[in-house]
Design a protein around this motif. Structure first.
Motif, mmCIF file in Angstrom:
data_model
loop_
_atom_site.group_PDB
_atom_site.id
_atom_site.type_symbol
_atom_site.label_atom_id
_atom_site.label_comp_id
_atom_site.label_asym_id
_atom_site.label_seq_id
_atom_site.Cartn_x
_atom_site.Cartn_y
_atom_site.Cartn_z
ATOM 1 N N GLU A 79 0.935 -1.183 0.159
ATOM 2 C CA GLU A 79 -0.077 0.061 -0.009
ATOM 3 C C GLU A 79 0.671 1.342 -0.025
ATOM 4 O O GLU A 79 0.686 2.175 -0.765
ATOM 5 N N GLU A 80 1.876 1.330 0.897
ATOM 6 C CA GLU A 80 2.840 2.431 1.023
ATOM 7 C C GLU A 80 3.298 2.575 -0.324
ATOM 8 O O GLU A 80 3.692 3.780 -0.956
ATOM 9 N N HIS A 81 3.797 1.623 -1.021
ATOM 10 C CA HIS A 81 4.608 1.792 -2.286
ATOM 11 C C HIS A 81 3.598 2.520 -3.401
ATOM 12 O O HIS A 81 3.775 3.149 -4.128
ATOM 13 N N PHE A 82 2.310 1.938 -3.138
ATOM 14 C CA PHE A 82 1.322 2.356 -4.156
ATOM 15 C C PHE A 82 0.985 3.746 -4.137
ATOM 16 O O PHE A 82 0.936 4.584 -4.868
ATOM 17 N N TYR A 83 1.147 4.295 -2.580
ATOM 18 C CA TYR A 83 0.803 5.813 -2.404
ATOM 19 C C TYR A 83 2.032 6.758 -2.830
ATOM 20 O O TYR A 83 1.698 7.818 -3.201
ATOM 21 N N LEU A 84 3.091 6.079 -3.241
ATOM 22 C CA LEU A 84 4.093 6.780 -4.272
ATOM 23 C C LEU A 84 3.911 6.858 -5.667
ATOM 24 O O LEU A 84 4.400 7.834 -6.143
ATOM 25 N N ILE A 85 3.425 5.599 -6.165
ATOM 26 C CA ILE A 85 3.605 5.455 -7.453
ATOM 27 C C ILE A 85 2.141 6.145 -7.890
ATOM 28 O O ILE A 85 2.560 6.925 -8.957
ATOM 29 N N LEU A 86 1.194 5.964 -7.536
ATOM 30 C CA LEU A 86 -0.038 6.693 -7.924
ATOM 31 C C LEU A 86 -0.143 8.217 -8.339
ATOM 32 O O LEU A 86 -0.220 8.662 -9.189
ATOM 33 N N PRO A 87 0.414 8.925 -6.958
ATOM 34 C CA PRO A 87 0.367 10.267 -7.208
ATOM 35 C C PRO A 87 1.288 10.824 -8.192
ATOM 36 O O PRO A 87 0.989 11.563 -9.050
ATOM 37 N N ALA A 88 2.604 10.223 -8.552
ATOM 38 C CA ALA A 88 3.347 10.555 -9.332
ATOM 39 C C ALA A 88 2.769 10.059 -10.853
ATOM 40 O O ALA A 88 3.069 11.112 -11.781
ATOM 41 N N MET A 89 2.092 9.090 -11.028
ATOM 42 C CA MET A 89 1.302 8.984 -12.509
ATOM 43 C C MET A 89 0.384 9.786 -12.590
ATOM 44 O O MET A 89 0.215 10.367 -13.732
ATOM 45 N N VAL A 90 -0.320 10.205 -11.622
ATOM 46 C CA VAL A 90 -1.369 11.194 -11.858
ATOM 47 C C VAL A 90 -0.893 12.509 -12.183
ATOM 48 O O VAL A 90 -1.390 13.373 -13.091
ATOM 49 N N LEU A 91 0.279 12.982 -11.767
ATOM 50 C CA LEU A 91 0.679 14.419 -11.875
ATOM 51 C C LEU A 91 1.424 14.386 -13.408
ATOM 52 O O LEU A 91 1.225 15.284 -14.001
#
Length: 381
Positions: free
Chosen positions: A138-150
């Motif tokens: 989950e924590e790794h997902f919280y790093l990956i997804l915001p970067a992808m969205v931006l």
């Protein structure tokens, strides 16, 4: 106007934590009916992944849909206040009181604090608090997804986002199949299966990504969502996907077949997402479930997830041995686990969430003029 909280995700969340708890119960004799439930208990974590992808995806994509940039400062503050207090408390308890550990050895403390536990985890050697592996994903997902969205919000067309998700999903399937082949060639050792295949974040993104896709479809294509998210479409699809993956689980269990290594996780995640879509579409009909025990269990599910193994261990230590059999044992495990999780929820989780809400309210309230801004800064210091 405050948007009313949907009950559909809570129904799935409550069922998911009950499944996880059944999977983690010590291996003793159970009534046959409960054993059948326990065989599917490991899938509860994957239900959580789909829910997390949908809810976190909705939170980050809503501003994009409104033509705004997601406020990552607010996002990470909310995640930190939600996740870290109870997690840090449980890590501290495990580290300071070895007698409370459900197994003899515990991974080094830094692996928990850096959320790297799920890489190279040998659960046979370091068997204490291993269920924190999913929190690392989950924590790794919280790093990956915001970067992808931006990055992807800069494009005027959805195709780059579709390509990125497809690449991650298909790449994950191919990677899992390659790892499965290496594992099988190395002798099919069960511990290595979990270490190489089951725990790492790069093999477990399917549910999170499908949940995000579901959130994006619901936000950006509401007409399409309304047409195809109806239970008459999504419920049969959910039953088909869950039925096929349920059959795979009965044949091969958590250690999957060669075909299962490729398609199991995306297929199961699609089934969960379809079931969630059905529940969201039927929201007004299932609102009475808000007042059920399942909804309460959903509310305390995070504390319940983190603490249930240690409670099981304490029950084994202190409960009369004559009680620790059959349905009596199962009832004791669930009741005591829910009691401890309730304590954690009200004493820790809610306390920090209230602190978070007050902090967010202060952040959203701009100073009226230069003088009030100076006073605000001075009081904060």
């Amino acid at each position: 106007m405050i948007e009313k909280r949907a009950i559909g995700p809570d129904i799935l969340r409550g069922l998911a934590i009950l499944l996880v708890m059944s999977w983690h119960m010590p291996w003793v004799d159970y009534p046959p009916f409960f054993q059948h439930i326990k065989d599917f208990g490991w899938l509860g974590v994957d239900v959580f992944f789909v829910l997390s992808g949908f809810l976190i995806g909705t939170e980050l994509l809503k501003p994009v849909h409104a033509g705004q940039t997601p406020d990552l400062r607010v996002f990470y503050l909310k995640r930190a206040f939600r996740i870290l207090p109870v997690f840090w408390l449980m890590v501290t308890i495990y580290a300071l009181f070895p007698t409370l550990r459900e197994r003899e050895a515990m991974s080094p403390l830094w692996r928990y604090l850096t959320f790297t536990l799920n890489f190279g985890l040998d659960a046979k050697t370091f068997g204490t608090f291993t269920h924190a592996w999913s929190l690392c994903v989950e924590e790794h997902f919280y790093l990956i997804l915001p970067a992808m969205v931006l990055i992807l919000r800069r494009f005027k067309t959805p195709w780059p986002a579709i390509a990125a998700v497809a690449t991650l999903l298909i790449g994950g399937m191919i990677l899992r199949h390659h790892i499965w082949s290496l594992w099988h060639a190395a002798g099919g050792d069960g511990v290595k299966f979990f270490t190489w295949f089951y725990y790492p974040s790069y093999t477990r993104l399917d549910g999170l990504l499908i949940g995000v896709c579901m959130a994006g479809l619901r936000l950006f294509y509401p007409i399409l969502w309304t047409q195809f998210a109806r239970p008459r479409f999504t419920l049969p699809l959910a039953m088909l996907c869950l039925g096929v993956t349920g059959y795979m689980n009965q044949i091969n269990g958590v250690i999957l077949s060669e075909t299962g290594s490729l398609v199991f996780y995306p297929l199961f995640s699609l089934g969960v997402a379809s079931l969630l879509a059905s529940l969201l579409a039927a929201e007004r009909h299932i609102q009475p479930a808000r007042w059920t025990a399942l909804s309460y269990i959903a509310a305390i599910s995070y504390s319940l997830y983190l603490s249930h193994k240690i409670v099981f261990h304490l029950d084994d230590l202190f409960m009369p041995k004559a009680w620790m059999t059959g349905w009596i044992q199962i009832a004791i495990y669930y009741v005591t686990s829910i009691a401890v999780a309730s304590l954690l929820y009200f004493a820790v989780e809610r306390t920090f969430m209230q602190m978070r809400n007050r902090l967010l309210a202060r952040m959203k309230k701009p100073p009226q003029n230069t003088e009030t801004a100076f006073k605000s800064i001075a009081s904060d210091n």
